[in-house]
Write a protein that holds these residues in place. Structure first.
Motif, short mmCIF file in Angstrom:
data_model
loop_
_atom_site.label_atom_id
_atom_site.label_comp_id
_atom_site.label_asym_id
_atom_site.label_seq_id
_atom_site.Cartn_x
_atom_site.Cartn_y
_atom_site.Cartn_z
N GLY A 1 50.00 51.43 56.63
CA GLY A 1 51.03 50.16 56.63
C GLY A 1 51.78 49.54 54.35
N PHE A 2 51.67 50.64 53.74
CA PHE A 2 51.92 50.48 52.60
C PHE A 2 53.58 50.99 53.08
CE2 PHE A 2 47.35 50.58 51.69
CZ PHE A 2 47.73 49.77 49.95
N ALA A 3 54.26 49.76 52.17
CA ALA A 3 55.64 50.23 52.13
C ALA A 3 56.23 50.19 50.49
CB ALA A 3 56.89 49.11 53.01
N LYS A 4 57.01 51.14 50.48
CA LYS A 4 57.45 51.23 49.14
C LYS A 4 58.66 50.13 48.59
CE LYS A 4 61.15 54.55 46.75
NZ LYS A 4 62.11 54.98 46.52
N THR A 5 58.22 50.24 47.38
CA THR A 5 58.74 48.58 46.94
C THR A 5 58.74 48.61 45.17
OG1 THR A 5 56.36 48.23 46.28
CG2 THR A 5 57.21 46.50 47.92
N GLY A 6 59.06 50.64 44.94
CA GLY A 6 59.43 50.54 43.82
C GLY A 6 59.97 52.12 43.38
N GLN B 1 40.39 41.39 50.17
CA GLN B 1 40.55 40.14 50.54
C GLN B 1 39.61 39.76 50.39
OE1 GLN B 1 42.00 40.97 54.74
NE2 GLN B 1 41.98 38.77 55.23
N SER B 2 38.10 39.74 50.74
CA SER B 2 37.66 38.63 50.51
C SER B 2 37.22 38.26 48.93
CB SER B 2 36.05 39.36 51.45
OG SER B 2 35.43 40.01 50.19
N GLN B 3 37.69 39.16 48.26
CA GLN B 3 37.57 38.36 46.98
C GLN B 3 39.01 36.96 46.52
OE1 GLN B 3 37.19 42.55 45.36
NE2 GLN B 3 35.28 42.76 45.17
N GLY B 4 39.75 37.18 47.72
CA GLY B 4 41.17 36.41 47.23
C GLY B 4 42.66 37.39 46.94
N ILE B 5 42.18 39.12 47.41
CA ILE B 5 43.37 39.65 46.92
C ILE B 5 44.62 39.84 47.83
CG2 ILE B 5 44.30 41.95 46.50
CD1 ILE B 5 42.67 40.96 44.04
N HIS B 6 45.99 38.80 47.32
CA HIS B 6 46.55 38.64 48.82
C HIS B 6 47.56 40.51 48.73
CE1 HIS B 6 49.86 37.25 51.09
NE2 HIS B 6 50.15 37.73 49.83
N VAL B 7 47.74 41.11 47.43
CA VAL B 7 48.53 42.37 47.58
C VAL B 7 48.05 43.20 47.12
CG1 VAL B 7 50.88 43.70 47.08
CG2 VAL B 7 50.55 40.88 48.22
N SER C 1 53.44 48.59 48.40
CA SER C 1 52.36 47.70 48.45
C SER C 1 52.13 47.15 50.11
CB SER C 1 53.28 46.60 47.56
OG SER C 1 53.97 46.20 47.61
N ARG C 2 51.13 46.13 49.59
CA ARG C 2 50.72 46.02 51.58
C ARG C 2 49.59 44.63 51.09
NH1 ARG C 2 47.07 48.33 56.30
NH2 ARG C 2 46.42 46.55 57.06
N VAL D 1 46.48 36.87 39.28
CA VAL D 1 45.55 36.39 39.62
C VAL D 1 44.64 37.70 41.59
CG1 VAL D 1 44.44 34.61 40.49
CG2 VAL D 1 43.51 36.07 39.50
N HIS D 2 46.42 37.29 42.33
CA HIS D 2 45.89 37.68 44.05
C HIS D 2 45.80 38.71 43.46
CE1 HIS D 2 44.20 33.83 44.11
NE2 HIS D 2 45.25 33.67 44.16
N THR D 3 46.57 39.87 42.54
CA THR D 3 47.82 40.92 43.35
C THR D 3 46.20 41.97 42.62
OG1 THR D 3 49.50 39.89 43.07
CG2 THR D 3 49.12 42.65 42.80
#
Length: 139
Positions: free
Chosen positions: A109-114, A83-89, A133-134, A55-57
């Motif tokens: 600032g996003f990094a390759k994660t997959g 972010q104000s909606q509670g999104i973390h990533v 992702s960031r 829910v936070h992604t």
């Protein structure tokens, strides 16, 4: 973009009505960049995956007119609102052929994660998908 590039793997073009519906159903997660009374881009975001553990992604899609400079402003505004909606990533799924989008996200600032080989198909070819992702909120 849908018809002429591999930036998106979809082959179904969106009508004005499709975009209106998307704006209405995601009114709290849809931003438009307007320059001199004309749309030069938009960004939308929504659930990354189903289930309460995610829910936070959020995964986002951003489309801009090239060389109009709206991308950074749209992305920054979306990250603040998410972010104000509670999104973390925030997650981006980007065609490996879309080097402009990969560089754009890296600069923000996003990094390759997959790297998912050959999960997309368009124009009779298999195309890799890069996940970036960031984090928006620090724990």
């Amino acid at each position: 973009m849908i018809r002429d590039t591999t930036a998106t793997f979809t082959t179904v073009e969106k009508s004005d009505e499709d975009l209106q519906t998307l704006m209405q159903t995601r009114s709290d997660a849809f931003l438009v960049a307007d320059v001199d009374g004309g749309c030069v881009g938009f960004i939308t975001w929504g659930a990354f995956r189903a289930g309460p553990g995610y829910v936070h992604t959020a995964e986002h899609s951003i489309i801009t007119v090239p060389e109009r400079g709206a991308g950074r402003a749209l992305m920054n505004a979306a990250m603040v609102q998410a972010q104000s909606q509670g999104i973390h990533v925030m997650v981006a799924g980007i065609s490996a052929e879309n080097t402009v989008a990969l560089a754009f996200h890296r600069r923000l600032g996003f990094a390759k994660t997959g790297h998912l080989p050959q999960v997309g198909r368009k124009d009779g070819r298999w195309i890799d998908l890069i996940l970036m992702s960031r984090e928006l909120l620090k724990p």
